[in-house]
Design a protein around this motif. Structure first.
Motif, PDB file in Angstrom:
ATOM      1  N   GLY A 148       0.825  -1.198   0.000  1.00  9.31           N
ATOM      2  CA  GLY A 148       0.000   0.000   0.000  1.00  9.31           C
ATOM      3  C   GLY A 148       0.863   1.253   0.000  1.00  9.31           C
ATOM      4  O   GLY A 148       2.086   1.198   0.176  1.00  9.31           O
ATOM      5  N   LYS A 149       0.229   2.394  -0.147  1.00  9.08           N
ATOM      6  CA  LYS A 149       0.910   3.681  -0.263  1.00  9.08           C
ATOM      7  C   LYS A 149       1.803   4.009   0.940  1.00  9.08           C
ATOM      8  O   LYS A 149       2.813   4.693   0.799  1.00  9.08           O
ATOM      9  CB  LYS A 149      -0.142   4.776  -0.456  1.00  9.08           C
ATOM     10  N   ASP A 150       1.446   3.523   2.134  1.00  6.56           N
ATOM     11  CA  ASP A 150       2.198   3.852   3.345  1.00  6.56           C
ATOM     12  C   ASP A 150       3.306   2.860   3.677  1.00  6.56           C
ATOM     13  O   ASP A 150       3.979   2.995   4.694  1.00  6.56           O
ATOM     14  CB  ASP A 150       1.247   3.995   4.539  1.00  6.56           C
ATOM     15  N   VAL A 151       3.512   1.875   2.826  1.00  8.56           N
ATOM     16  CA  VAL A 151       4.554   0.855   3.034  1.00  8.56           C
ATOM     17  C   VAL A 151       5.718   1.161   2.102  1.00  8.56           C
ATOM     18  O   VAL A 151       5.519   1.403   0.910  1.00  8.56           O
ATOM     19  CB  VAL A 151       3.993  -0.559   2.786  1.00  8.56           C
ATOM     20  N   ASP A 152       6.939   1.138   2.645  1.00  9.25           N
ATOM     21  CA  ASP A 152       8.107   1.447   1.816  1.00  9.25           C
ATOM     22  C   ASP A 152       8.547   0.228   1.001  1.00  9.25           C
ATOM     23  O   ASP A 152       7.985  -0.866   1.134  1.00  9.25           O
ATOM     24  CB  ASP A 152       9.254   2.028   2.655  1.00  9.25           C
ATOM     25  N   ALA A 153       9.573   0.409   0.187  1.00 13.29           N
ATOM     26  CA  ALA A 153      10.042  -0.661  -0.702  1.00 13.29           C
ATOM     27  C   ALA A 153      10.561  -1.871   0.060  1.00 13.29           C
ATOM     28  O   ALA A 153      10.580  -2.984  -0.456  1.00 13.29           O
ATOM     29  CB  ALA A 153      11.133  -0.129  -1.631  1.00 13.29           C
ATOM     30  N   GLY A 154      10.958  -1.684   1.329  1.00  8.75           N
ATOM     31  CA  GLY A 154      11.433  -2.790   2.154  1.00  8.75           C
ATOM     32  C   GLY A 154      10.333  -3.521   2.897  1.00  8.75           C
ATOM     33  O   GLY A 154      10.593  -4.407   3.708  1.00  8.75           O
ATOM     34  N   GLY A 155       9.076  -3.144   2.658  1.00  7.19           N
ATOM     35  CA  GLY A 155       7.948  -3.804   3.315  1.00  7.19           C
ATOM     36  C   GLY A 155       7.690  -3.308   4.724  1.00  7.19           C
ATOM     37  O   GLY A 155       7.097  -4.011   5.529  1.00  7.19           O
ATOM     38  N   LYS A 156       8.108  -2.078   5.019  1.00  7.97           N
ATOM     39  CA  LYS A 156       7.923  -1.511   6.367  1.00  7.97           C
ATOM     40  C   LYS A 156       7.151  -0.208   6.284  1.00  7.97           C
ATOM     41  O   LYS A 156       7.152   0.468   5.263  1.00  7.97           O
ATOM     42  CB  LYS A 156       9.283  -1.252   7.010  1.00  7.97           C
ATOM     43  N   MET A 157       6.492   0.127   7.398  1.00  7.44           N
ATOM     44  CA  MET A 157       5.828   1.422   7.500  1.00  7.44           C
ATOM     45  C   MET A 157       6.026   1.962   8.912  1.00  7.44           C
ATOM     46  O   MET A 157       6.321   1.209   9.840  1.00  7.44           O
ATOM     47  CB  MET A 157       4.346   1.327   7.159  1.00  7.44           C
ATOM     48  N   MET A 158       5.894   3.262   9.031  1.00  5.01           N
ATOM     49  CA  MET A 158       6.016   3.924  10.325  1.00  5.01           C
ATOM     50  C   MET A 158       4.646   4.444  10.720  1.00  5.01           C
ATOM     51  O   MET A 158       3.951   5.069   9.909  1.00  5.01           O
ATOM     52  CB  MET A 158       7.007   5.087  10.254  1.00  5.01           C
TER      53      MET A 158
END
Length: 76
Positions: free
Chosen positions: A29-39
């Motif tokens: 999704g839009k809030d997940v970075d390329a490494g598969g993480k979100m803050m």
């Protein structure tokens, strides 16, 4: 698509896993970075998953800190 309403007092890292693997670039999704993480910090709707096709999947959110609060999951 999968969304969650969440917040935290301080930024908390969340690893997003789908079907036993960190979510791939094509499904994040839009809030997940390329490494598969979100803050997570401010209280809002976070966009977690954006699969090309609807289907049955296993979703795991691996919380890497303290203080994250999850209020509602929605699917669209």
């Amino acid at each position: 698509e999968v969304f969650v309403v969440a917040e935290a007092n301080e930024s908390v890292e969340i690893e997003v896993w789908q079907d036993g693997k960190q979510v791939q670039e094509s499904s994040k999704g839009k809030d997940v970075d390329a490494g598969g993480k979100m803050m997570i910090k401010e209280s809002r709707l976070y966009k977690i998953i954006n699969n090309d096709k609807a289907g049955e999947h296993l979703l795991e959110l691996r919380v890497k800190g303290e203080g994250a609060r999850f209020y509602a999951f929605t699917f669209g």
